[in-house]
Scaffold this active site. Structure first.
Site, PDB file in Angstrom:
ATOM      1  N   ALA A  25      62.412  42.360  -1.971  1.00 55.77           N
ATOM      2  CA  ALA A  25      62.574  40.966  -1.534  1.00 55.77           C
ATOM      3  C   ALA A  25      61.856  40.832  -0.178  1.00 55.77           C
ATOM      4  O   ALA A  25      62.418  40.371   0.825  1.00 55.77           O
ATOM      5  CB  ALA A  25      64.044  40.557  -1.438  1.00 55.77           C
ATOM      6  N   HIS A  61      59.865  42.587   7.015  1.00 60.91           N
ATOM      7  CA  HIS A  61      59.344  43.834   6.430  1.00 60.91           C
ATOM      8  C   HIS A  61      57.840  43.951   6.703  1.00 60.91           C
ATOM      9  O   HIS A  61      57.345  45.020   7.043  1.00 60.91           O
ATOM     10  CB  HIS A  61      59.521  43.832   4.913  1.00 60.91           C
ATOM     11  CG  HIS A  61      60.929  43.672   4.427  1.00 60.91           C
ATOM     12  ND1 HIS A  61      61.334  42.616   3.666  1.00 60.91           N
ATOM     13  CD2 HIS A  61      62.027  44.441   4.595  1.00 60.91           C
ATOM     14  CE1 HIS A  61      62.607  42.733   3.357  1.00 60.91           C
ATOM     15  NE2 HIS A  61      63.073  43.838   3.930  1.00 60.91           N
ATOM     16  N   SER A  93      66.822  38.743   3.513  1.00 56.91           N
ATOM     17  CA  SER A  93      66.831  38.293   2.109  1.00 56.91           C
ATOM     18  C   SER A  93      68.084  37.463   1.847  1.00 56.91           C
ATOM     19  O   SER A  93      68.110  36.627   0.947  1.00 56.91           O
ATOM     20  CB  SER A  93      66.754  39.488   1.169  1.00 56.91           C
ATOM     21  OG  SER A  93      67.778  40.377   1.465  1.00 56.91           O
TER      22      SER A  93
HETATM   23  P1  AMP Z   1      66.000  46.036   3.839  1.00 60.70           P
HETATM   24  O1  AMP Z   1      65.055  45.768   2.726  1.00 60.70           O
HETATM   25  O2  AMP Z   1      66.956  44.931   4.100  1.00 60.70           O
HETATM   26  O3  AMP Z   1      66.674  47.380   3.674  1.00 60.70           O
HETATM   27  O4  AMP Z   1      65.124  46.153   5.157  1.00 60.70           O
HETATM   28  C1  AMP Z   1      64.059  47.073   5.258  1.00 60.70           C
HETATM   29  C2  AMP Z   1      63.683  47.224   6.715  1.00 60.70           C
HETATM   30  O5  AMP Z   1      63.239  45.982   7.228  1.00 60.70           O
HETATM   31  C3  AMP Z   1      64.874  47.666   7.585  1.00 60.70           C
HETATM   32  O6  AMP Z   1      64.426  48.658   8.502  1.00 60.70           O
HETATM   33  C4  AMP Z   1      65.280  46.394   8.270  1.00 60.70           C
HETATM   34  O7  AMP Z   1      65.898  46.602   9.528  1.00 60.70           O
HETATM   35  C5  AMP Z   1      63.925  45.699   8.449  1.00 60.70           C
HETATM   36  N1  AMP Z   1      64.113  44.262   8.631  1.00 60.70           N
HETATM   37  C6  AMP Z   1      64.908  43.430   7.904  1.00 60.70           C
HETATM   38  N2  AMP Z   1      64.876  42.188   8.412  1.00 60.70           N
HETATM   39  C7  AMP Z   1      64.066  42.226   9.486  1.00 60.70           C
HETATM   40  C8  AMP Z   1      63.638  41.241  10.448  1.00 60.70           C
HETATM   41  N3  AMP Z   1      64.054  39.990  10.402  1.00 60.70           N
HETATM   42  N4  AMP Z   1      62.802  41.649  11.438  1.00 60.70           N
HETATM   43  C9  AMP Z   1      62.371  42.930  11.506  1.00 60.70           C
HETATM   44  N5  AMP Z   1      62.737  43.904  10.633  1.00 60.70           N
HETATM   45  C10 AMP Z   1      63.571  43.551   9.633  1.00 60.70           C
END
Ligand code: AMP
Length: 283
Positions: free
Chosen positions: A32, A37, A187
């Site tokens: 997502a 990301h 997401s």
């Molecule tokens: P996730 O898919 O939610 O596991 O996130 C993957 C990576 O993206 C993790 O290291 C999160 O901390 C980072 N991430 C998610 N949202 C943000 C955002 N708004 N700004 C920067 N990094 C993010």
């Protein structure tokens, strides 16, 4: 962009790249893909020879089966965004590939982080995060691994995994990418109504208020004012809003208790858990 599903094939491929002296950057995600990301992928692409992005919705880190079932999986759109951001390789393993029968499911020592704040609200979540990151690092052996400050406590957990199992991996923490109104990209934002998504700016506003007020007022009184401000918005429940020591997540009551002070927050708004944080000081 290469797409690999098999951990064994990925390991073998990366061994050859490492032997050529190439540096490997790794960005683990659950898909997502959004601009948060993408900012991590772009940074990795700028700092390494090969950037690997994983998309794996890790069942071990979901404490609610409905949350896992309904987690968005827009694979085609994701692939397009990964290519745009400069990812060289997508690692998209199956659950059985990540957790084969012989997988060692012993808990990892997290010094209480797994029962504290986010860990208290989501039992089992950080053990799931720690186990998948250890396994992914065993497969990828990255030179640098990229995580977002958005999930602040997760970065502290990842540091523990690195210290214990992969001391050669450099942890890179990317800053929080926000929508135009200040709401941190997630997401989960898709689950808000259009009106709620606009209103949700109050979370970041409250954190900024704490940062400004803490210069003049006591930390505790600044947090209390922000708490009242958040609660003045209908449909909000504060799960936690605390100042912590950014190295170990211990709660701090005064600014002078640590040289790294972060305010971490989870606000349930319209039934959606919204995470955010702000660094008050870091030396
Ligand atoms: P996730 O898919 O939610 O596991 O996130 C993957 C990576 O993206 C993790 O290291 C999160 O901390 C980072 N991430 C998610 N949202 C943000 C955002 N708004 N700004 C920067 N990094 C993010």
């Amino acid at each position: 962009m290469l797409c690999i599903q098999s951990p064994e094939i990925l390991s073998r491929y990366l061994k050859i790249q490492r032997e050529k002296g190439l540096k490997i950057g790794f960005v683990p995600t659950m898909g997502a893909i959004h601009v948060g990301h993408q900012s991590l992928i772009e940074r990795s692409a700028a700092e390494n020879d090969i950037t690997i992005t994983s998309i794996f919705v890790n069942p071990k880190q979901f404490n609610e089966s409905k949350d896992l079932e309904f987690y968005p999986r827009p694979v085609v759109e994701d692939i397009k965004l990964l290519i745009e951001s400069g990812s060289d390789l997508l690692f998209q393993p199956s659950v059985d590939g990540v957790y084969p029968e012989q997988f060692d499911d012993t808990d990892i020592e997290l010094e209480g982080l797994d029962h504290h704040l986010e860990g208290e609200w989501r039992p089992g979540h950080f053990q799931g995060v720690a186990k998948v990151i250890r396994r992914f690092f065993d497969i990828v052996h990255p030179d640098r691994a990229y995580f977002g400050q958005k999930d602040f406590q997760q970065t502290v957990v990842v540091r523990k995994v690195i210290e214990q199992f992969h001391p050669d991996v450099a942890l890179v923490i990317g800053s929080i990418i926000r929508e135009a109104n200040g709401l941190a990209y997630s997401s989960r934002n898709e689950r808000l109504t259009a009106g709620e998504r606009v209103n949700a700016a109050f979370i970041n506003k409250a954190l900024n208020m704490i940062k400004e007020n803490a210069l003049l007022d006591s930390l505790q009184s600044s947090i209390q004012k922000a708490r009242l401000f958040i609660e003045s918005h209908e449909g909000t429940v504060i799960e936690y809003l605390e100042a912590v020591d950014g190295y170990n997540m211990r709660i701090v009551k005064e600014m002078n208790e640590s040289d790294f002070v972060v305010v971490v927050a989870v606000v349930n708004y319209g039934g959606v858990r919204l995470l955010d944080n702000i660094i008050l000081k870091q030396s």
